[in-house]
Every structure is written in structure tokens, then in C-alpha cells.
Design a protein around this motif. Sequence first.
Motif, PDB file in Angstrom:
ATOM      1  N   PRO A   3      13.812  38.630   5.098  1.00  0.00           N
ATOM      2  CA  PRO A   3      14.937  39.532   4.849  1.00  0.00           C
ATOM      3  C   PRO A   3      15.568  39.965   6.169  1.00  0.00           C
ATOM      4  CG  PRO A   3      12.854  40.676   4.567  1.00  0.00           C
ATOM      5  CD  PRO A   3      12.511  39.224   4.735  1.00  0.00           C
ATOM      6  N   ALA A   4      16.863  40.237   6.126  1.00  0.00           N
ATOM      7  CA  ALA A   4      17.560  40.700   7.329  1.00  0.00           C
ATOM      8  C   ALA A   4      16.978  42.027   7.781  1.00  0.00           C
ATOM      9  CB  ALA A   4      19.051  40.852   7.029  1.00  0.00           C
ATOM     10  N   PRO A   5      16.841  42.239   9.081  1.00  0.00           N
ATOM     11  CA  PRO A   5      16.289  43.514   9.563  1.00  0.00           C
ATOM     12  C   PRO A   5      17.221  44.671   9.231  1.00  0.00           C
ATOM     13  CG  PRO A   5      17.210  42.257  11.379  1.00  0.00           C
ATOM     14  CD  PRO A   5      17.236  41.346  10.182  1.00  0.00           C
ATOM     15  N   PHE A   6      16.632  45.828   9.060  1.00  0.00           N
ATOM     16  CA  PHE A   6      17.412  47.040   8.808  1.00  0.00           C
ATOM     17  C   PHE A   6      18.044  47.469  10.133  1.00  0.00           C
ATOM     18  CE2 PHE A   6      17.968  51.634   8.187  1.00  0.00           C
ATOM     19  CZ  PHE A   6      18.573  51.656   6.945  1.00  0.00           C
ATOM     20  N   ARG A   7      19.343  47.529  10.173  1.00  0.00           N
ATOM     21  CA  ARG A   7      20.060  47.789  11.422  1.00  0.00           C
ATOM     22  C   ARG A   7      20.395  49.268  11.572  1.00  0.00           C
ATOM     23  NH1 ARG A   7      24.383  42.741  11.841  1.00  0.00           N
ATOM     24  NH2 ARG A   7      22.816  41.096  12.101  1.00  0.00           N
TER      25      ARG A   7
END
Length: 412
Positions: A3-7
Amino acid sequence: MQPAPFRVLILSVSAGAGHQRAAEAIAAHAARHFPQAEIRHLDAMQFVSAAFRKLYTDLYLKLISKAPGLWGYLYQFSHDAQQDSKTERLRRALERLNARPLLKAVREYGADAVICTHFLPAEILSRLKHQRRLPCPVWIQITDFDLHRMWIQPGVAGYFAPNEEIAFRLRMHGVPAQRIHVTGIPVMPGFVHPPTRAHSFASLPLQEERPTLLLMSGGAGLGNAATLAEQLLQQRSDIQLIVLTGKNTLLLQQCQALQTRYPQRLLAVSFTSQVEHYMACADIVISKPGGLTSSECLAMGVPMIVHDPIPGQEERNANYLLEQGVALHAWDFPSLLYRLQTLLDHPDLMKRMCDKARALGRPAAALQVLHLVLSHADQKVPYESATPAAVNMPSDLCEPAGHRLCTGRNSD
């Protein structure tokens, strides 16, 4: 597929170092403990015009050094100003004219959350939240033991308060209690598990058994830091000094020259990212009462002698420290020398101050901030369904529709 990292985007302002240091502390803790997050720290002043930057930052620095009384007046004036006053509308208009590059940077990063350690970007993003153009939550980290009105912005996800009094004052201003989190002021990871005195002294050309003072700044009332250091060394043959000169090259050179005259009694240190190592050596810190420096001292459990507080936020910081019994106030060199003598001659008093400081310290503040921000990761909403805050805002806070922010990975 990962999953895309939490930015998380952290926005500070380079008007005084405290806002930046708080942001850097949050980013440093995230890098160590939150691999699921991608953190970026930006100085909002990098995205405004040179004229606005000069007005906002250079004028601030000149006022606090050359006309602190005028700064104190402006600090209180802006705190008391009505939202719909002409001066406030003009100020917000200037901010809007200079905000577009910053808004573009927020949009391009695609932040899932924004943490503001200064009220300027918080106010700009609060306006966008009201317009339903910013779906990601905005959080505010207050960086002094005082609550200026400009910290209070509608529509933000929550506030990180330095102590219970600031939380109380936020509630008095109508902020819902569930949006207020008493975390303290973020300090660097080295303050969570600081080095021991013995370990820190092992690498220094100083004597562990000698009373040690950490001098972190000079000021108009006490004079140049090098002059102050020399006066202290002359008056007290039993002490040794560590002087942190920061990025002041001239001050470093002056202290290095002084160091040759007082071998093994003075250590001059330029800009360092390991302040905790020098604080671990200190019996007493002599410093201006900035919010970050004060928080570092509390985290280390070291008493302070504060001097030359800037009218406004630093005066309130000093009042808080004095009320809590963790600091003494010196307004000139004789008063500094007397307070130093009082502490060194009464180790029981110094121990009580150390214990009180340690009890107030919140070295894990940044970890709490990150935990709270990341725990809201599942509460993102697309901008089409974002609901504006139920507050009355001046009409000039609403811009015409334009760029939509944070629409990259959050708009689906």
C-alpha cells in the motif's frame, strides 16, 4: 502490492527557530518509529515572494532584537484584533497573494495529513478546508506555553497543546474538547532516552565533578554571550561553561579565543544536532525561554536561569517556568550571578527544581503527535464530500474556486 505510504506534510515558518525545530523533531521521530509514513517538512517561507518573506521574517527578527517593546505591542495587538477589522482583512489579503506556490506544493505532494507548527500555514489551509478544497486533515502544534489568538483556526482536525492550561484556554475559545490533545512540545529523539552525564563528559575536555553551566544564548540585557561567559568565569573560579553558539560564526570565534585563556573551563560548540549530550553535562542552563529550549530542559530535568524574554510569547513562557518552580529569572549580570550562587549553594533547591522539571517534561511529545495523526488515517474524505466547518468566518476568508489541493491519491 505494497500500500502507498501515509503522507504527512509538516509546515513550519522560519520566523524564529522554534517552529522549525518542532517540525524537525516530528520528522525525526517518524523516520525512526513510523516506517508506514512518508514525511516531508517544508518551510512555508520558501513559497512566498521575497518581499513578503522579508516583511514576515526579517522584520520579526529586527523587531525582537532592536525594538522588543514594539514587538510586544504588536503581539498583543494582533491577539486582541477582531477578525473583521481592516488590519486583519489586509493581513489575510497579503497572505492570500503570496500563498499560491505553497498551495501548489501541498497539492503536488498529495498529503494525507498536514501538521502546522506555525499559525500562518494553518490559517491558509483552514480557509481551504472551509471551501471544501482540502480533504486531508490539518493539525496544529502549538510551540509556546502561550495561546495567541492566531493559533485558533476553524475546521482543523485537532490541536496539540503544550500543557493543560493551553488546553483549557483552547476550550475557552470554543474549541471542542475532543479536538485538543495535551502532548507537550516536540523535541528530538535524543531527549527520549538521553545519554548519562558520565557518558557525555567522556568525550569532552571538561571535568565531570566541576559545576557545569550550559549557556545557550546571549541577549541585550545580559550582553554578548562571549562577554557573559568571560564574566562568569572571572567571578566563579569553581565553574566551567559550555557555550552553544549555533550558526553565529563570530560568536564561535570569540568563544574559541576565550577558550584558550580558560583551558578546561570553557568549551565553545558551533551548531549541533546533539544538544541533549551537552544538556546531560549541565547542572544549570542559562538561556532565553524559547518554547523549544524550555521543553528540552524540562525533558532533561535541568533547571534554568532565564533572561531577556521577548515580550509576548517568551515572557509567557518565562512566567510558566517560574510558576512551576523550574526556573529563576535574571534581568542583568548581578541578578544572574546571585541566582547562580543561590542554586550552587543550595543543592537541595536545585534538586527540587530538577525533579519538578522532569515531572513536567514530555520527551515523547512527537511520538504522541504522530500516533494521533496516523490513527486518523482512515478518516480521509474526498473533496467533493468534505463538509465545511460550522463556523462563521469573515467573507474575505473565502477565495474564488481555483486549485484543488491534495487531490492526487485522496480524490478517489
